[in-house]
Design an enzyme around this catalytic site. Structure first.
Site, PDB file in Angstrom:
ATOM      1  N   HIS A  52      41.654  -8.513  61.964  1.00 28.31           N
ATOM      2  CA  HIS A  52      42.860  -8.541  62.777  1.00 28.31           C
ATOM      3  C   HIS A  52      43.971  -9.308  62.081  1.00 28.31           C
ATOM      4  O   HIS A  52      44.907  -9.764  62.726  1.00 28.31           O
ATOM      5  CB  HIS A  52      42.560  -9.176  64.140  1.00 28.31           C
ATOM      6  CG  HIS A  52      41.677  -8.319  64.996  1.00 28.31           C
ATOM      7  ND1 HIS A  52      40.336  -8.189  64.767  1.00 28.31           N
ATOM      8  CD2 HIS A  52      41.958  -7.544  66.055  1.00 28.31           C
ATOM      9  CE1 HIS A  52      39.818  -7.368  65.656  1.00 28.31           C
ATOM     10  NE2 HIS A  52      40.774  -6.958  66.455  1.00 28.31           N
ATOM     11  N   GLU A 109      43.497   6.140  67.675  1.00 25.23           N
ATOM     12  CA  GLU A 109      44.702   6.013  66.844  1.00 25.23           C
ATOM     13  C   GLU A 109      44.992   7.258  66.037  1.00 25.23           C
ATOM     14  O   GLU A 109      46.134   7.675  65.909  1.00 25.23           O
ATOM     15  CB  GLU A 109      44.581   4.840  65.858  1.00 25.23           C
ATOM     16  CG  GLU A 109      44.809   3.485  66.449  1.00 25.23           C
ATOM     17  CD  GLU A 109      43.590   3.003  67.179  1.00 25.23           C
ATOM     18  OE1 GLU A 109      42.565   3.681  67.088  1.00 25.23           O
ATOM     19  OE2 GLU A 109      43.664   1.959  67.823  1.00 25.23           O
TER      20      GLU A 109
END
Lengths: 408, 395
Positions: A213, A144
């Site tokens: 998450h 990322e």
């Protein structure tokens, strides 16, 4: 004058998603802003205060809804006399917006994990790789920090990348790139570079996805100067915001929600965008202003049904623009109702609600009859157990209690 | 090159009359226009990893050598002047000086065109100048004035020059390498046939995002060249204390690498030309420039607590990039010592003039605080938060 809706308007399509906890009548409250547009030519823009800026050459402007607030019955009639539109799910709306922009401008490209051949983990980029090829829809490795940086570097040259974080929480790894390079380069270069990047992805509390998450990154990114943040909540505004974000010269972070991807709605066939900095009037009212965004909008609308039965008339505004706040719409509402309730999914500490409370107090303190109430998620990592997870986020019953308390 | 001016021919003519007959008879052309090729060998051969090293023999000419000399003298003088300005408290904050490393900036520029992109981290003053920045822009930006390249809002670590594809100027080390790979991606996307040089130091070479970006660049065949300016110290930490494997040119593993003597401008030029050709055909390559900085890491670091003064003076005597070019020019009889000294005097005056001009320049207006945060003209009929200001209309 309280306008209460029960199934107004044949044009309003009712979604059928029984797995979600909101009421299927919710789409009735979303206002229609139909723009009649010649492709590539100027838009007619309808502002939420009702004034219209028409393109005098466009005859179809006559059919425009002149009052975007869906209070009057004739607005529903007007919307049914315009093109019927088509029904789709929220992720399809995002896909449609993305695809249209990629067709319109060859500089738009998509990068992210599994966006290409796999079609996207939430199918937002399904079919794009086949259509546009591997150089425009790029599968990245799990890196990322660097692929966000690469997107920003490409944006500095004039490309318009759309960077997807498979889950917003993963973008914490790219925080340095987003904060220092994305947000600040326009300023520190004295205006030489613009960064027309869009960073998007699903976030929020899902169904027992676990703590890591289920993050709400809007609270972490909100202080970064130079970026804009928007949160979509319906297929209509998802497509509109996606398109506006891609066309914007500024870096925009588009927050989607894991649980909202399967919402169904009828959206116009014409080309349209949603203004990045405007809030959406979901349900006008008189007694209290409820400010919300993303998934909490549906909890609020569910609570609104109960409240209406109890005799209250809440005004519900989906703020949509998380940075900067649309203080115009919010302010007008506060001046009308004098009571504010903020319902958000961020945590109590340092969330969007905290900033919004401060902004409203600073600007509209004289108009408030009661202190602002803010309902947020608990300051805990999201637990796995379903019962605990439910308690972590704000539920409709709590919203009803809060409004009753506020309106005493 | 933006910086080179013709050395005037009149002093050489008068000098000729005074010189012994032998050199007067040589009938030298003015140095800065002479393009007859001269062949020089680099100081040391290149060391290669996963590729064939380029030849040690470099083609150059008098004009190029004169340009190298003048440009490096300007950079050296500029950095030393910045040192004095910092001590006089006209420059504040961080100031990272590049003296000693000039050959990298100058040699790289000689191998590239303005279509190629360069991105580096905070030690960017000389790279900015090599890309065409003026001395006034440098000093004004360092002193936080309006005429600075970033209007005074960036500072020492944020020099940018968009029209010559110089992308800065970054404070967080390592973060510029993914940006650089993004530039290379854009070049491939737009079929530019140009390359990107992403510079970083031996300290930043240990950042994870470098390897992430290299992996992606190699996968997508991007024309990215990663250049490690190895001055052997990451602030106070010597390279052997920071990296298990200080052979930075080898750390790309699957990506080829080349180790270059970064104090030899001609070696740098050769390596960069080689790398450009390689990257356009085969994807990323790593260059390690073995170089040295005379100053400390920044102005707040004396630079002598982690290395000896003998080491610094040793390098200055044996490997100084300007001295090397000077010796080359003199040994090939392209100019006289006096002419070179005249150039240095001229440069000194130029730098002093630029500083004086920058000192006169005003500080930014208070309204500049809020400008350039966002790009205006968003493309929709949109308003500010108070709906009083119309930003733009979509067309």
């Amino acid at each position: 004058m309280a306008a209460i809706f029960q199934g107004v308007g044949a044009a309003a399509a009712l979604p059928s998603s029984p797995s979600y906890s909101f009421d299927s009548n919710k789409s009735v409250f979303s206002p229609r802003r139909s723009f009649s547009v010649r492709k590539g030519a100027s838009f007619a823009v309808v502002r939420s205060d009702g004034t219209v800026n028409l393109n005098p050459k466009d005859r179809r402007a006559q059919l425009l809804i002149s009052n975007a607030v869906a209070t009057k019955a004739d607005s529903a009639a007007a919307s049914s006399s315009s093109k019927p539109g088509h029904e789709l799910l929220l992720f399809e709306a995002l896909l449609e917006g993305l695809e249209e922009e990629m067709e319109r401008d060859p500089h738009v490209c998509v990068m992210g994990e599994d966006v290409g051949h796999y079609g996207g983990s939430y199918k937002v980029t399904k079919g794009l790789a086949k259509k546009f090829g591997d150089l425009r829809v790029l599968d990245t490795p799990i890196a990322e920090n660097s692929f966000t940086g690469m997107g920003i570097g490409a944006a500095m040259t004039g490309l318009r990348p759309v960077v997807e974080g498979m889950n917003m929480g993963f973008l914490l790894l790219a925080f340095n790139q987003i904060s220092n390079n994305c947000g600040m380069l326009h300023y520190t270069s004295g205006g030489q570079f613009t960064i027309p990047i869009v960073i998007r992805g699903p976030g929020g509390v899902g169904r027992q996805l676990g703590a890591e998450h289920s993050q709400r990154l809007e609270s972490y990114f909100q202080s970064i100067p130079g970026i804009q943040m928007v949160a979509c909540s319906t297929p209509y505004n998802a497509k509109g915001l996606m398109k506006a974000a891609i066309r914007s010269e500024n870096p925009v972070i588009l927050f989607e929600h894991v649980l909202l991807y399967n919402l169904k709605e009828r959206i116009p066939d014409e080309d349209y965008i949603c203004n990045l900095e405007e809030a959406e009037m979901v349900r006008p009212g008189e007694h209290v202003t409820i400010l919300t965004y993303s998934r909490m909008r549906y909890h609020v609308m569910q609570a609104a049904k109960t409240l209406v039965n109890k005799g209250y008339d809440p005004e519900v505004i989906d703020i949509r623009s998380l940075k900067p706040f649309d203080l115009f719409t919010i302010g007008n509402s506060v001046k009308k109702t004098h009571r504010v309730l903020i319902v958000e999914e961020c945590m109590r500490t340092g969330g969007i609600g905290a900033s919004l409370t401060a902004a409203i107090t600073e600007n509209f303190n004289d108009y408030l009859d009661a202190p602002i109430m803010c309902l947020s998620s608990q300051d805990v990592p999201t637990p796995y157990a379903g019962t605990l997870e439910e308690v972590t986020v704000v539920q409709p019953a709590q919203i009803v209690t809060a409004v009753e308390q506020l309106c005493q | 090159m933006a910086l080179s001016h013709l050395a005037s021919s009149s002093p050489s003519r008068s000098a000729n009359l005074l010189k012994p007959l032998s050199s007067a008879i040589s009938l030298r052309r003015p140095i800065s226009t002479d393009t007859t090729p001269i062949t020089v060998e680099t100081s040391v051969p290149f060391t290669a990893h996963q590729c064939e090293a380029p030849s040690r023999t470099v083609q150059t000419n008098a004009k190029e050598l004169a340009t190298f000399f003048r440009d490096m003298v300007v950079m050296r003088r500029m950095e030393i002047a910045a040192d004095s300005l910092y001590k006089a408290k006209l420059i504040r904050g961080f100031c990272h000086l590049y003296d000693g490393q000039e050959a990298v900036a100058v040699g790289m520029e000689a191998a590239l065109t303005k279509k190629d992109c360069i991105i580096t981290s905070y030690r960017d003053h000389c790279t900015f100048v090599a890309r065409g920045g003026t001395l006034l822009e440098v000093f004004a930006e360092l002193m936080g004035r309006q005429a600075g390249c970033s209007k005074g809002k960036g500072g020492s670590m944020h020099f940018y020059k968009k029209d010559s594809n110089f992308y800065g100027g970054h404070g967080i080390v390592g973060a510029q390498v993914p940006l650089g790979c993004g530039l290379a991606f854009a070049q491939k996307y737009c079929k530019d046939e140009a390359v990107t040089f992403a510079l970083y130091g031996d300290g930043a070479a240990n950042q994870g995002q470098l390897f992430e970006a290299l992996n992606i660049s190699a996968l997508w065949d991007l024309p990215a060249i990663l250049v490690c300016e190895n001055n052997h110290y990451g602030m106070g930490t010597a390279e052997w204390r920071a990296a298990k494997s200080p052979a930075y040119y080898k750390r790309g593993d699957y990506a080829p690498g080349l180790k270059v003597d970064g104090m030899d401008a001609l070696a740098v030029k050769q390596a960069c030309a080689f790398a450009k050709e390689h990257a356009l055909k085969n994807g990323p390559i790593i260059l390690e420039m073995d170089t040295y900085r005379y100053h400390g890491h920044s102005m707040s670091d004396p630079g002598s607590t982690y290395r000896t003064r003998d080491e610094i003076t040793g390098v200055r005597q044996e490997r100084d990039p300007i001295e090397r070019i000077r010796k080359l020019i003199l040994s090939h009889d392209l100019s006289t010592d006096k002419e070179l000294k005249d150039i240095e005097k001229e440069v000194r005056k130029e730098v002093d003039d630029a500083i004086a001009q920058a000192k006169e320049n005003p500080v930014p207006e208070p309204s500049e605080l809020f400008s350039d945060v966002y790009a205006k003209g968003l493309g929709v009929e949109s308003f500010g938060a108070d709906r009083k200001e119309v930003r733009a209309t979509l067309a």
